[in-house]
Design an enzyme around this catalytic site. Sequence first.
Site, mmCIF file in Angstrom:
data_model
loop_
_atom_site.group_PDB
_atom_site.id
_atom_site.type_symbol
_atom_site.label_atom_id
_atom_site.label_comp_id
_atom_site.label_asym_id
_atom_site.label_seq_id
_atom_site.Cartn_x
_atom_site.Cartn_y
_atom_site.Cartn_z
ATOM 1 N N ASN A 25 -6.605 -2.784 1.344
ATOM 2 C CA ASN A 25 -6.502 -4.245 1.400
ATOM 3 C C ASN A 25 -7.894 -4.839 1.475
ATOM 4 O OD1 ASN A 25 -3.742 -4.399 1.447
ATOM 5 N ND2 ASN A 25 -3.567 -4.667 3.665
ATOM 6 N N ARG A 42 0.814 -1.221 0.000
ATOM 7 C CA ARG A 42 0.000 0.000 0.000
ATOM 8 C C ARG A 42 0.853 1.279 0.000
ATOM 9 N NH1 ARG A 42 -4.034 -1.232 4.721
ATOM 10 N NH2 ARG A 42 -2.058 -2.060 5.494
#
Length: 763
Positions: free
Chosen positions: A42, A24
């Site tokens: 996620n 990320r």
Amino acid sequence: MPAPKQTKRFAFAISGIVQGVGFRPFVYQLAAKHGLNGWVRNTSAGVEIEAEGIEQALDSFSDELISLSPPQSVIKTFKQTEIPLTGEEGFTIKPSQSLSGRFQLVSPDIATCTQCQNDVSDPRNRRYRYPFTNCTNCGPRFTIIEDIPYDRPLTTMKDFEMCPVCQAEYDNPLDRRFHAQPNACPVCGPRLWLVDKTGKELESADAIAEAAKLLKDGRILAIRGLGGFLLAADATNQLAVNTLRRRKHRPSKPFAVMLPDIAEARKHCFISAEEEKLLISPAAPIVLCKWNRESPICPETAPKQNYLGIMLAYTPLHHLLLKETGKPLIMTSGNLSAEPIAKDNDEALKRLGNIADYFLLHNRPIYSRYDDSVVMYEAGAKRVIRRGRGYAPYPVQTSFTDKEVLALGPQEKNTFCLLKDGYAFVSQHIGDMQNPETLDSFEETLAVYLKLFRLNPQIIASDLHPGYITTALAEARSASLDIPLVKVQHHHAHIASCLAENNCDEEVIGVALDGTGYGLDGHIWGGEFFCGGIKQGFSRQAHLEYLPLPGGEAAIKKPYRTAVSYVYTLLGEEGLNFFKNIEPEELDIIKTQLERKLNSPLTSSAGRLFDAVAALCGICQVANYDSQPAIELETEAGDTEFAQCYPFELDLDKGIYLIRLKGIIQGVLSDLSSGKTAAYISVKFHNTVSQIVLDTCLRLSARSGLTKVALSGGVFQNRRVFRQVIKKLEAEGFEVITHKEIPSNDGCISLGQAVIATSQGGI
Ligand SMILES: [Zn+2]
Ligand SMILES: [Zn+2]
């Protein structure tokens, strides 16, 4: 004229190992670099991204998502679709989302990265000497995860509330510890302490320094690590090594040694470029390397071995401890012979109290037990021998996953296997199923896999052996869930797993050279040649001739009994003159057992043939670990090479080739009586085994037209046999397929059971 700048919005769905690896923050920084707006999050299926901006920038973003992805990530699928503009400003990291039924791959634990090693050894760094240092590129993953998505509240780090400094790192997308779930420091993280075997804490300012001192004094320490306890001792101290052997009830099975870095490793072993790559890889497995006899590591560490299992430090604790001790350290699983590795403090004090003098404990809970992986580099590839830390739960990709299947594996070296959506999740090494502790560990681990990968098996598979605990477990589970059970012959499973791992759906000649497996005729199989495939089914086409094993298990533990049986059965009374060292009473008992067929099961096992020859050569009369006679026989051969073989015959009997062993046993005895060395006999015997494989494959190929050969079974961990067989087969034009990611020993059985079960359509 430049093309007009057009604004677009794309949705990306990425799966693979994309969580717990800094994915990320990578996306966040990439979006910033290209001036894009949107978000990343996620999910339990992977990572989702929406990005809005100028088309050219989006194109570069999309390319770099793949080409620049973080070092520990593995992208399996990548989907990009155009969606309507929203006019969103800025780029954010959104909270994780759980999607029902969806799963994603979970990262194995990763060895400490160089930057974290630097943090730990820098006196000005706030993590100086902090043993639980990690970042998004390294540290525990699988051993601390309780469920997906991989976020701190779903890991065993949930009880450690981050201090403001750690929290700031965790929240900063530009920091190396952004969303590093096990992030911690001396202020807020887990702590380490040293106790004696009664559990009393030692008064010491620095537990690691004190532990190092004890190790240098020859003491044995139990050290709590990533996936359980390791037992440590100074590998250069003969007394310490012998004490560890005695207390662990492990008289001769080799121990692995841990070293601080590759430079130190070179002082003890001859390391090839490929072996170095494996040693320094993020998985940091134990690698079997050629032992340099000049090394101060004492021979008792790995008696009668040419290869030593070595690994490099893979946690900050190991780095600190090795540096402080300045010695190569034995690091062996914290267990008693066949038990599973101990993982909790109380459990370790109870189970390892008679082995370790002191215990280095910590308070970060271990969710899953995890042994060190063992690999070798042979015949042009990495070969996994024990699959654990650094590899599991990474799946094998295979096309044989029509249904969700649970396969329970064999009795020893057990793993289980689950199939779903193109993946075979073969569990980490669980161990020998005979003892109750292993059974608990098996159930625990199975529950984790079913939960993490959202699995609902529709079929169960097991071994054919009526006495295996795994067979009973499979029967019970199949009855309680009311789903079909498929029982798979042990060596069919061996070959099927080799085919599954190589995604081979053709028919092949399968060669299973192994120790023990329950045969379709009730005899003990282990030197088998099949023709067939996973979907087509297998038929037995050739095998070593059946010979009796006087006393069954007793013969496996005492290879000289097997030797007596093979000599007496093949050469008669006269051959027995050879056994001058065995008490006449015992010789009589064995003879009687053979004559009256008392508790003397028949076997075609290749492993037992190695046992018999090792015993005849006087190399190994009593075995106290699996394959010891074969391993010591191989060691005896050293690097010697020549081409002679012992004679053997292939008899066609009702369409099946029987490989006659009389010539081999006779040849060995005659070489011994003419004063040939054990080394000479060993080389000649290994040549013979590979010649048997070649000749049998040639016959089977002539009548079936098959030219592809699959090799499986524990015997192929014998490097000499493995190398020779491949060389000889390839020289005759065969294509050879072998195991790489999954062991060729019984660790592969569950995969084979699973793919056969799914292909049979369920009954
Ligand atoms: Zn790191
Ligand atoms: Zn902190």
